[in-house]
Design a protein around this motif. Structure first.
Motif, PDB file in Angstrom:
ATOM      1  N   ARG A  54      35.502 -37.442 -31.688  1.00 10.59           N
ATOM      2  CA  ARG A  54      35.308 -35.830 -31.828  1.00 10.59           C
ATOM      3  C   ARG A  54      34.718 -35.332 -33.276  1.00 10.59           C
ATOM      4  O   ARG A  54      33.894 -34.408 -33.196  1.00 10.59           O
ATOM      5  CB  ARG A  54      36.716 -35.284 -31.609  1.00 10.59           C
ATOM      6  CG  ARG A  54      36.681 -33.905 -31.054  1.00 10.59           C
ATOM      7  CD  ARG A  54      37.952 -33.423 -30.664  1.00 10.59           C
ATOM      8  NE  ARG A  54      38.282 -33.765 -29.350  1.00 10.59           N
ATOM      9  CZ  ARG A  54      39.308 -33.566 -28.688  1.00 10.59           C
ATOM     10  NH1 ARG A  54      40.370 -33.191 -29.372  1.00 10.59           N
ATOM     11  NH2 ARG A  54      39.530 -34.264 -27.242  1.00 10.59           N
ATOM     12  N   ASP A  55      35.406 -36.108 -34.349  1.00 15.09           N
ATOM     13  CA  ASP A  55      34.977 -35.481 -35.776  1.00 15.09           C
ATOM     14  C   ASP A  55      33.514 -35.825 -35.663  1.00 15.09           C
ATOM     15  O   ASP A  55      32.580 -34.924 -36.449  1.00 15.09           O
ATOM     16  CB  ASP A  55      35.651 -36.191 -36.713  1.00 15.09           C
ATOM     17  CG  ASP A  55      37.036 -35.765 -36.618  1.00 15.09           C
ATOM     18  OD1 ASP A  55      37.304 -34.560 -36.554  1.00 15.09           O
ATOM     19  OD2 ASP A  55      38.049 -36.352 -36.899  1.00 15.09           O
ATOM     20  N   VAL A  56      32.882 -36.888 -35.301  1.00 12.83           N
ATOM     21  CA  VAL A  56      31.539 -37.309 -35.433  1.00 12.83           C
ATOM     22  C   VAL A  56      30.620 -36.122 -34.571  1.00 12.83           C
ATOM     23  O   VAL A  56      29.647 -35.685 -35.074  1.00 12.83           O
ATOM     24  CB  VAL A  56      31.137 -38.586 -34.826  1.00 12.83           C
ATOM     25  CG1 VAL A  56      29.871 -39.153 -34.776  1.00 12.83           C
ATOM     26  CG2 VAL A  56      32.140 -39.490 -35.640  1.00 12.83           C
ATOM     27  N   LEU A  57      31.016 -35.991 -33.403  1.00 13.35           N
ATOM     28  CA  LEU A  57      30.428 -35.003 -32.764  1.00 13.35           C
ATOM     29  C   LEU A  57      30.253 -33.505 -33.241  1.00 13.35           C
ATOM     30  O   LEU A  57      29.312 -32.855 -33.414  1.00 13.35           O
ATOM     31  CB  LEU A  57      30.843 -35.124 -31.346  1.00 13.35           C
ATOM     32  CG  LEU A  57      30.533 -36.285 -30.536  1.00 13.35           C
ATOM     33  CD1 LEU A  57      31.282 -35.813 -29.151  1.00 13.35           C
ATOM     34  CD2 LEU A  57      29.034 -36.160 -30.298  1.00 13.35           C
ATOM     35  N   ARG A  58      31.585 -33.172 -33.666  1.00 10.92           N
ATOM     36  CA  ARG A  58      31.692 -31.730 -34.088  1.00 10.92           C
ATOM     37  C   ARG A  58      31.269 -31.510 -35.457  1.00 10.92           C
ATOM     38  O   ARG A  58      30.479 -30.450 -35.779  1.00 10.92           O
ATOM     39  CB  ARG A  58      32.989 -31.168 -33.970  1.00 10.92           C
ATOM     40  CG  ARG A  58      33.359 -31.192 -32.490  1.00 10.92           C
ATOM     41  CD  ARG A  58      34.687 -30.406 -32.387  1.00 10.92           C
ATOM     42  NE  ARG A  58      35.144 -30.605 -31.177  1.00 10.92           N
ATOM     43  CZ  ARG A  58      36.300 -30.246 -30.274  1.00 10.92           C
ATOM     44  NH1 ARG A  58      37.401 -29.680 -30.930  1.00 10.92           N
ATOM     45  NH2 ARG A  58      36.585 -29.893 -28.967  1.00 10.92           N
ATOM     46  N   ARG A  59      31.551 -32.401 -36.459  1.00 12.29           N
ATOM     47  CA  ARG A  59      31.252 -32.129 -37.902  1.00 12.29           C
ATOM     48  C   ARG A  59      30.083 -32.939 -38.287  1.00 12.29           C
ATOM     49  O   ARG A  59      29.927 -32.773 -39.665  1.00 12.29           O
ATOM     50  CB  ARG A  59      32.506 -32.461 -38.572  1.00 12.29           C
ATOM     51  CG  ARG A  59      33.872 -31.379 -38.041  1.00 12.29           C
ATOM     52  CD  ARG A  59      34.783 -32.005 -38.782  1.00 12.29           C
ATOM     53  NE  ARG A  59      36.089 -31.104 -38.366  1.00 12.29           N
ATOM     54  CZ  ARG A  59      37.464 -31.470 -38.172  1.00 12.29           C
ATOM     55  NH1 ARG A  59      37.720 -32.620 -38.624  1.00 12.29           N
ATOM     56  NH2 ARG A  59      38.281 -30.746 -37.869  1.00 12.29           N
ATOM     57  N   VAL A  60      29.522 -33.605 -37.427  1.00 16.37           N
ATOM     58  CA  VAL A  60      28.191 -34.346 -38.215  1.00 16.37           C
ATOM     59  C   VAL A  60      27.132 -34.075 -37.371  1.00 16.37           C
ATOM     60  O   VAL A  60      26.231 -33.484 -37.607  1.00 16.37           O
ATOM     61  CB  VAL A  60      28.584 -35.920 -38.251  1.00 16.37           C
ATOM     62  CG1 VAL A  60      27.327 -36.573 -38.804  1.00 16.37           C
ATOM     63  CG2 VAL A  60      29.792 -36.245 -39.155  1.00 16.37           C
ATOM     64  N   VAL A  61      27.240 -34.676 -35.864  1.00 26.48           N
ATOM     65  CA  VAL A  61      25.986 -34.451 -35.258  1.00 26.48           C
ATOM     66  C   VAL A  61      25.638 -33.118 -34.903  1.00 26.48           C
ATOM     67  O   VAL A  61      24.456 -32.680 -35.047  1.00 26.48           O
ATOM     68  CB  VAL A  61      26.329 -35.310 -33.713  1.00 26.48           C
ATOM     69  CG1 VAL A  61      25.082 -35.048 -32.688  1.00 26.48           C
ATOM     70  CG2 VAL A  61      26.449 -36.574 -34.157  1.00 26.48           C
ATOM     71  N   ALA A  62      26.608 -32.501 -34.490  1.00 30.80           N
ATOM     72  CA  ALA A  62      26.415 -30.896 -34.008  1.00 30.80           C
ATOM     73  C   ALA A  62      25.983 -29.989 -35.310  1.00 30.80           C
ATOM     74  O   ALA A  62      25.111 -28.908 -35.079  1.00 30.80           O
ATOM     75  CB  ALA A  62      27.795 -30.331 -33.557  1.00 30.80           C
ATOM     76  N   VAL A  63      25.960 -30.504 -36.495  1.00 33.46           N
ATOM     77  CA  VAL A  63      25.620 -29.682 -37.510  1.00 33.46           C
ATOM     78  C   VAL A  63      24.507 -30.456 -38.457  1.00 33.46           C
ATOM     79  O   VAL A  63      24.321 -30.102 -39.448  1.00 33.46           O
ATOM     80  CB  VAL A  63      26.921 -29.123 -38.469  1.00 33.46           C
ATOM     81  CG1 VAL A  63      27.509 -28.200 -37.784  1.00 33.46           C
ATOM     82  CG2 VAL A  63      27.450 -30.358 -39.013  1.00 33.46           C
ATOM     83  N   GLN A  64      24.170 -31.387 -37.730  1.00 36.06           N
ATOM     84  CA  GLN A  64      22.949 -32.225 -38.320  1.00 36.06           C
ATOM     85  C   GLN A  64      23.016 -32.853 -39.750  1.00 36.06           C
ATOM     86  O   GLN A  64      22.188 -32.726 -40.709  1.00 36.06           O
ATOM     87  CB  GLN A  64      21.536 -31.615 -38.243  1.00 36.06           C
ATOM     88  CG  GLN A  64      21.289 -31.104 -36.885  1.00 36.06           C
ATOM     89  CD  GLN A  64      19.950 -30.236 -36.761  1.00 36.06           C
ATOM     90  OE1 GLN A  64      19.418 -29.738 -37.680  1.00 36.06           O
ATOM     91  NE2 GLN A  64      19.572 -30.048 -35.382  1.00 36.06           N
ATOM     92  N   ARG A  65      24.332 -33.316 -39.895  1.00 37.81           N
ATOM     93  CA  ARG A  65      24.587 -33.994 -41.267  1.00 37.81           C
ATOM     94  C   ARG A  65      24.394 -35.451 -41.082  1.00 37.81           C
ATOM     95  O   ARG A  65      24.186 -36.107 -39.994  1.00 37.81           O
ATOM     96  CB  ARG A  65      26.049 -34.088 -41.592  1.00 37.81           C
ATOM     97  CG  ARG A  65      26.657 -32.432 -41.923  1.00 37.81           C
ATOM     98  CD  ARG A  65      28.019 -32.638 -42.094  1.00 37.81           C
ATOM     99  NE  ARG A  65      28.181 -32.745 -43.569  1.00 37.81           N
ATOM    100  CZ  ARG A  65      29.339 -32.342 -44.254  1.00 37.81           C
ATOM    101  NH1 ARG A  65      30.415 -31.814 -43.525  1.00 37.81           N
ATOM    102  NH2 ARG A  65      29.604 -32.387 -45.576  1.00 37.81           N
ATOM    103  N   ASP A  66      23.608 -35.923 -42.282  1.00 35.69           N
ATOM    104  CA  ASP A  66      23.213 -37.461 -42.220  1.00 35.69           C
ATOM    105  C   ASP A  66      24.463 -38.204 -42.316  1.00 35.69           C
ATOM    106  O   ASP A  66      25.329 -38.562 -43.227  1.00 35.69           O
ATOM    107  CB  ASP A  66      22.529 -37.766 -43.536  1.00 35.69           C
ATOM    108  CG  ASP A  66      21.707 -39.128 -43.442  1.00 35.69           C
ATOM    109  OD1 ASP A  66      22.062 -39.930 -42.703  1.00 35.69           O
ATOM    110  OD2 ASP A  66      20.911 -39.395 -44.472  1.00 35.69           O
ATOM    111  N   PRO A  67      24.807 -39.044 -41.255  1.00 33.60           N
ATOM    112  CA  PRO A  67      25.993 -40.177 -41.407  1.00 33.60           C
ATOM    113  C   PRO A  67      25.849 -41.004 -42.363  1.00 33.60           C
ATOM    114  O   PRO A  67      26.967 -41.770 -42.731  1.00 33.60           O
ATOM    115  CB  PRO A  67      25.777 -40.817 -39.739  1.00 33.60           C
ATOM    116  CG  PRO A  67      24.535 -40.345 -39.461  1.00 33.60           C
ATOM    117  CD  PRO A  67      23.999 -39.282 -39.952  1.00 33.60           C
ATOM    118  N   ALA A  68      24.636 -41.573 -42.601  1.00 39.00           N
ATOM    119  CA  ALA A  68      24.436 -42.459 -43.942  1.00 39.00           C
ATOM    120  C   ALA A  68      24.774 -42.116 -45.147  1.00 39.00           C
ATOM    121  O   ALA A  68      25.395 -42.830 -46.146  1.00 39.00           O
ATOM    122  CB  ALA A  68      23.166 -43.159 -43.905  1.00 39.00           C
ATOM    123  N   THR A  69      24.864 -40.634 -45.426  1.00 40.94           N
ATOM    124  CA  THR A  69      25.259 -40.126 -46.698  1.00 40.94           C
ATOM    125  C   THR A  69      26.459 -39.167 -46.662  1.00 40.94           C
ATOM    126  O   THR A  69      27.054 -38.850 -47.678  1.00 40.94           O
ATOM    127  CB  THR A  69      24.231 -39.249 -47.179  1.00 40.94           C
ATOM    128  OG1 THR A  69      23.840 -38.292 -46.506  1.00 40.94           O
ATOM    129  CG2 THR A  69      22.923 -40.258 -47.302  1.00 40.94           C
TER     130      THR A  69
END
Length: 145
Positions: A54-69
């Motif tokens: 859920r954190d991945v979806l809401r706080r990374v993907v949905a706000v277009q953050r780079d998961p590698a950084t």
């Protein structure tokens, strides 16, 4: 009534943790590889958060953050609701339902000893009910004989 301790004894799962500096990409890869929906975030032996799908979806993907950084500490859920080994499973189910969470870390004397998921609670309860049904069927068979 069954407690978290009984579930953990049956579960035999290892505790999967990461540090806050772990990247979202690495934590997500770990979660996929282990087939789990979340990891506990530990710093210097202390539980500081939980990182879930859920954190991945809401706080990374949905706000277009780079998961590698992006570091897990930037997007984890904190503070974390925990339970003790003595906590009844019914209480866990209620907490999970009311708070809309799927993972409850288990602590004893300030130390992290496990994690219980909603799936764990459901599987335990189904297993217990199946055992009860088998006992009742055996009793009915015995009485009819």
């Amino acid at each position: 009534m069954a407690s978290v301790r009984e579930l953990l004894v049956r579960k035999h799962g290892d505790l999967v943790t990461v540090t806050g500096g772990t990247t979202v990409l690495d934590a997500s890869t770990l979660m996929v590889g282990r087939g789990i929906g979340g990891v506990l975030v530990v710093e210097d032996g202390v539980l500081v958060g939980i990182f879930t799908e859920r954190d991945v979806l809401r706080r990374v993907v949905a706000v277009q953050r780079d998961p590698a950084t992006t570091a897990v500490r930037e997007v984890m859920t904190s503070p974390v609701l925990t339970v003790a080994p003595e906590t009844p499973l019914e209480d866990c189910r209620v907490l999970m339902s009311e708070r809309r969470i799927r993972h409850l870390p288990v602590t004893a004397d300030g130390a992290l000893v496990g994690v219980v998921s909603s799936g764990d609670v459901l599987a335990y309860e189904v297993s217990e009910r199946q055992a009860t049904i088998q006992q009742l069927e055996s009793y009915v068979y015995y009485v009819r004989s």
